[in-house]
Write an enzyme that holds these catalytic residues in place. Structure first.
Site, PDB file in Angstrom:
ATOM      1  N   GLU A   1      -0.412  10.675   0.757  1.00  0.00           N
ATOM      2  CA  GLU A   1      -1.777  10.135   0.733  1.00  0.00           C
ATOM      3  C   GLU A   1      -2.184   9.628   2.108  1.00  0.00           C
ATOM      4  O   GLU A   1      -3.332   9.787   2.517  1.00  0.00           O
ATOM      5  CB  GLU A   1      -1.878   9.007  -0.303  1.00  0.00           C
ATOM      6  CG  GLU A   1      -3.299   8.533  -0.584  1.00  0.00           C
ATOM      7  CD  GLU A   1      -3.778   7.410   0.348  1.00  0.00           C
ATOM      8  OE1 GLU A   1      -4.976   7.062   0.300  1.00  0.00           O
ATOM      9  OE2 GLU A   1      -2.950   6.870   1.119  1.00  0.00           O
TER      10      GLU A   1
ATOM     11  N   ASP B   1       0.871  -1.180   0.000  1.00  0.00           N
ATOM     12  CA  ASP B   1       0.000   0.000   0.000  1.00  0.00           C
ATOM     13  C   ASP B   1       0.904   1.225   0.000  1.00  0.00           C
ATOM     14  O   ASP B   1       1.424   1.605   1.053  1.00  0.00           O
ATOM     15  CB  ASP B   1      -0.896  -0.028   1.240  1.00  0.00           C
ATOM     16  CG  ASP B   1      -1.754   1.194   1.394  1.00  0.00           C
ATOM     17  OD1 ASP B   1      -1.894   1.958   0.429  1.00  0.00           O
ATOM     18  OD2 ASP B   1      -2.285   1.412   2.505  1.00  0.00           O
TER      19      ASP B   1
ATOM     20  N   HIS C   1      -1.649  -2.150   6.092  1.00  0.00           N
ATOM     21  CA  HIS C   1      -0.993  -1.349   7.134  1.00  0.00           C
ATOM     22  C   HIS C   1      -0.276  -2.220   8.162  1.00  0.00           C
ATOM     23  O   HIS C   1      -0.021  -1.785   9.285  1.00  0.00           O
ATOM     24  CB  HIS C   1      -1.970  -0.390   7.816  1.00  0.00           C
ATOM     25  CG  HIS C   1      -2.307   0.788   6.970  1.00  0.00           C
ATOM     26  ND1 HIS C   1      -2.853   1.949   7.501  1.00  0.00           N
ATOM     27  CD2 HIS C   1      -2.175   1.030   5.647  1.00  0.00           C
ATOM     28  CE1 HIS C   1      -3.043   2.830   6.534  1.00  0.00           C
ATOM     29  NE2 HIS C   1      -2.636   2.290   5.387  1.00  0.00           N
TER      30      HIS C   1
END
Length: 332
Positions: free
Chosen positions: A194, A164, A303
């Protein structure tokens, strides 16, 4: 493709410190585009000129979640805050890398009788220093750190930190190389920050003023044991976004992607994400509004230090985006 994934995911680049990853991507694509530039916020913007002067913007973010040093005690232990969304439960025993060069390990104070009490105030980073002065030779306040974890090839699937959204960056790079002359001027934008509020895409979209904006990012899956209900699985194709907390995808964009997937016999899924957002949300709200949507790559363990994607999903995402850029879009 796996070599490119490995190169990108093992690079350092928390939000606000994307220079290293930006230079790697720039070297990879500079000979494939008509123009390339870096804006004031650090976004890498690569233009591939098309047959018509409408503008399409594809955005994937370069930054990864990270930590930031906010205190160094007399014994050389470093206290920290998060940069982006990291659960403290993911950090116990994790290795991190400050500034892309100084490793450390995370542990907690004392003994916890209840894991629910674990929070950032209880955690510290040990970089092997014996005192404050020694620690400050390697790390200063405000320095950032990212997970320190190698890429692993599991066959059809791969696992690594920062998939990610380095996997979105890989998808954009591979799409860019697939397209000779797109139908419209196409901006491949590798965005910054982001993870801390889709900041890079806001300024990039304001500058470009696209007629169509697509984010290319990861999404959660619901295919693990006792996972939260989510109708997205690894290996079942790219996920065409319907909504997340930041965006309701324009129905014209969503339906266009569905039609292209069907016409090209590509597997696809629909993504209704309860939590989180992407660069699509900021693009959609640029100036007087932009037609926006997203192609999402299913990803397990988002994450965490060991995110996981399926290579088939990445390849099919490239095919879907290439089909989009190769064809005239009726509503533009």
């Amino acid at each position: 493709m796996k070599n490119l994934i490995k190169k990108l995911v093992e690079s350092y680049g928390p939000s606000g410190d994307e220079e290293q990853i930006r230079e790697i991507i720039k070297a990879e694509i500079k000979d494939e585009v008509d123009n390339i530039e870096t804006d004031a916020l650090g976004n890498l913007i690569a233009l591939k000129e098309g047959k018509k002067d409408k503008k399409v913007m594809l955005a994937a973010h370069m930054d990864e979640i990270g930590l930031i040093a906010n205190h160094i005690d007399e014994d050389g232990f470093i206290r920290f805050d998060r940069v982006g969304g990291i659960s403290p439960y993911m950090l116990l025993g994790a290795r991190v890398l400050f500034n892309g060069e100084t490793p450390g390990v995370i542990d907690k104070e004392g003994q916890l009788d209840d894991i629910k009490k674990l929070n950032y105030d209880k955690l510290y980073i040990d970089i092997g220093a014996t005192n404050k002065e020694e620690a400050e030779e390697k790390v200063t306040l405000g320095d950032t750190a990212s997970y320190y974890r190698e890429f692993q090839d599991l066959g059809t699937r791969v696992t690594a930190k920062s998939l990610d959204d380095r996997i979105g960056c890989v998808t954009l790079i591979e799409t860019l190389k697939e397209i000779d002359t797109p139908e419209y001027d196409t901006y491949f934008v590798f965005t910054t920050q982001e993870e801390v509020g889709t900041r890079g895409s806001k300024v990039a979209a304001y500058n470009i003023e696209p007629d169509l904006g697509l984010a290319v990012d990861v999404t959660l899956t619901g295919d693990m044991p006792e996972a939260k209900r989510m109708s997205v699985s690894l290996g079942e194709g790219p996920a065409i976004k319907v909504k997340d907390r930041s965006v309701l995808a324009d129905p014209k964009v969503k339906n266009l992607l569905i039609d292209l997937a069907k016409e090209n016999e590509l597997p696809y899924q629909l993504e209704v994400l309860k939590y989180g957002g992407t660069d699509a949300g900021s693009m959609q709200l640029t100036k007087d509004g932009v037609l926006a949507g997203a192609v999402s790559i299913p990803c397990r363990y988002v994450h965490s230090p060991s995110e996981m994607v399926d290579i088939d999903d990445v390849e099919n995402s490239v095919k879907l985006l290439a089909a989009l850029l190769d064809n005239e879009i009726s509503f533009l």
